[in-house]
Design an enzyme around this catalytic site. Structure first.
Site, PDB file in Angstrom:
ATOM      1  N   GLU A   1       4.287   1.544  10.039  1.00 57.83           N
ATOM      2  CA  GLU A   1       3.186   1.888   9.120  1.00 57.83           C
ATOM      3  C   GLU A   1       2.003   2.391   9.932  1.00 57.83           C
ATOM      4  O   GLU A   1       1.703   1.864  11.002  1.00 57.83           O
ATOM      5  CB  GLU A   1       2.793   0.630   8.333  1.00 57.83           C
ATOM      6  CG  GLU A   1       1.626   0.871   7.386  1.00 57.83           C
ATOM      7  CD  GLU A   1       1.543  -0.219   6.327  1.00 57.83           C
ATOM      8  OE1 GLU A   1       2.579  -0.632   5.786  1.00 57.83           O
ATOM      9  OE2 GLU A   1       0.426  -0.656   6.060  1.00 57.83           O
TER      10      GLU A   1
ATOM     11  N   TYR B   1      -3.378   4.062   2.103  1.00 56.51           N
ATOM     12  CA  TYR B   1      -4.318   4.822   1.255  1.00 56.51           C
ATOM     13  C   TYR B   1      -5.511   3.921   0.999  1.00 56.51           C
ATOM     14  O   TYR B   1      -5.351   2.826   0.444  1.00 56.51           O
ATOM     15  CB  TYR B   1      -3.597   5.141  -0.055  1.00 56.51           C
ATOM     16  CG  TYR B   1      -4.333   6.048  -1.016  1.00 56.51           C
ATOM     17  CD1 TYR B   1      -4.077   7.410  -1.037  1.00 56.51           C
ATOM     18  CD2 TYR B   1      -5.250   5.533  -1.931  1.00 56.51           C
ATOM     19  CE1 TYR B   1      -4.716   8.248  -1.952  1.00 56.51           C
ATOM     20  CE2 TYR B   1      -5.893   6.362  -2.843  1.00 56.51           C
ATOM     21  CZ  TYR B   1      -5.616   7.711  -2.847  1.00 56.51           C
ATOM     22  OH  TYR B   1      -6.246   8.541  -3.747  1.00 56.51           O
TER      23      TYR B   1
ATOM     24  N   ALA C   1      -1.197  -3.002 -10.524  1.00 57.94           N
ATOM     25  CA  ALA C   1      -0.244  -2.025  -9.979  1.00 57.94           C
ATOM     26  C   ALA C   1       0.811  -1.614 -11.000  1.00 57.94           C
ATOM     27  O   ALA C   1       1.289  -0.481 -10.981  1.00 57.94           O
ATOM     28  CB  ALA C   1       0.420  -2.612  -8.730  1.00 57.94           C
TER      29      ALA C   1
ATOM     30  N   GLN D   1       3.728  -8.684   2.310  1.00 57.42           N
ATOM     31  CA  GLN D   1       2.538  -8.895   3.132  1.00 57.42           C
ATOM     32  C   GLN D   1       3.026  -9.509   4.443  1.00 57.42           C
ATOM     33  O   GLN D   1       4.093 -10.140   4.483  1.00 57.42           O
ATOM     34  CB  GLN D   1       1.605  -9.870   2.381  1.00 57.42           C
ATOM     35  CG  GLN D   1       0.328 -10.242   3.090  1.00 57.42           C
ATOM     36  CD  GLN D   1      -0.551  -9.025   3.321  1.00 57.42           C
ATOM     37  OE1 GLN D   1      -0.259  -8.231   4.205  1.00 57.42           O
ATOM     38  NE2 GLN D   1      -1.607  -8.892   2.539  1.00 57.42           N
TER      39      GLN D   1
END
Ligand code: FAD
Length: 289
Positions: free
Chosen positions: A17, A49, A124, A175
């Site tokens: 990432e 983002y 979301a 996470q």
């Protein structure tokens, strides 16, 4: 290529990432970082983002650059601080640039914000539904092995997660966690709720002491005593801390793979050297094609 195709396989995948530059930064410098991470041949690369706009401008551009190396790109997309018009225009741009993978996120609620404003997103799941309608994307969602910090209970968090998956998530990414038992327990609980999509394990190599404090305060992560000893002993010695952080992340990944977890996502951020050192440690375990 859709990431869901890669995750169907029984082969080990290791992904990385990175985050895009801030507005006004030299995009070319960041493209060099993308190139260095691409050289490591991860299974795919995702690009974050910024929920508050600061670093969101270049996500699509960076995802396009990742694809140009022949590596599948995931563009993260957050919705909580955006209008529906803005979100729809980013989805259209992704479609035009043939970026097939979106990690659909709410984003953190900005402090001092009047939330929600009219015509704004709350969760979301609303974004996931809209992406599903907008085109043939592979959609990912976030999940939290220790529970999302706002969740009243783990059980409620998992119920909402099941709704997100039913709305169209093809896979989930966790996470970061520093104790693999937390991930294993989470998988059992998720399966008991009927969540059966691939759950990619998010591993953060912590290579400096300040990062530990920041990570704990942002995520509320439990940090095992073994890890704290490393910070205590090496925190003041940057080179030693970096080496120990890489070794710790490597050990976590090897334990996961040895226990049958095939899909690992390294929060490599913009550190190709750290990602490269971990990949080097795994060179016979993750055979790059
Ligand atoms: P949601 O799924 O909406 O969940 C947020 C909270 O609301 C949870 O407590 C959940 O239990 C609850 N909830 C969910 N649905 C409902 C519902 N229908 N009704 C009531 N409550 C509900 N942030 C960024 O800004 N940019 C990034 O690029 C980014 N990438 C990330 C990548 C990963 C893999 C992860 C794990 C996190 C990432 N984040 C990123 C952080 C993320 O935006 C925050 O953790 C945010 O607070 C929650 O996002 P979410 O998509 O999980 O939200």
């Amino acid at each position: 290529m859709k990431v869901s195709e890669l995750l169907k396989d029984n082969k080990v995948t290791i992904s990385c990432e990175l985050f895009p530059p801030k507005k006004g930064a030299q995009l070319e410098n960041y493209k060099v970082i993308v190139g260095k991470i691409a050289e490591l041949k991860p299974s795919y690369i995702s690009c974050t983002y910024g929920a508050t706009g600061g670093t969101s401008d270049y996500t699509v551009e960076i995802a396009d650059t990742i694809n140009s190396y022949g590596i599948p790109a995931i563009a993260h997309l957050t919705c909580v601080s955006s209008t529906k018009e803005k979100v729809h225009s980013v989805i259209n741009e992704l479609k035009e640039r043939k970026i097939e993978n979106i990690l659909a996120l709410r984003g953190d609620i900005p402090e001092n914000a009047d939330f929600p404003l009219p015509n704004q997103y709350h969760h979301a799941i609303e974004l996931i539904r809209e992406i599903k309608e907008a085109g043939d994307f592979c959609i990912g969602g976030a999940c939290y092995p220790e529970g999302h910090p706002e969740a009243e209970t783990m059980d409620a968090d998992l119920d909402y997660l099941k709704e997100k998956v039913d709305a169209g998530c093809d896979y989930l990414t966790t996470q970061m966690f520093f104790d693999n038992n937390i991930y294993y327990r989470f998988l059992y609980k998720a399966l008991a709720k009927g969540i059966d999509v691939p759950v990619t394990a998010g591993i953060m190599p912590v290579t400096n002491a300040a990062q530990v404090k920041r990570t704990i305060s942002l995520t509320g992560n439990l940090v095992p005593a073994k890890f704290l000893s490393i910070v205590d002993r090496f925190g003041d010695n940057p080179d030693a801390m970096r080496q120990a952080g890489i070794a710790y992340a490597t050990e976590q990944i090897i334990d996961l793979i040895a226990n049958g977890v095939n899909h690992i996502h390294i929060y490599s951020m913009n550190k190709p050297d750290v990602a490269g050192a971990i990949m080097g440690n795994l060179s016979e375990i993750y055979v790059r094609e």
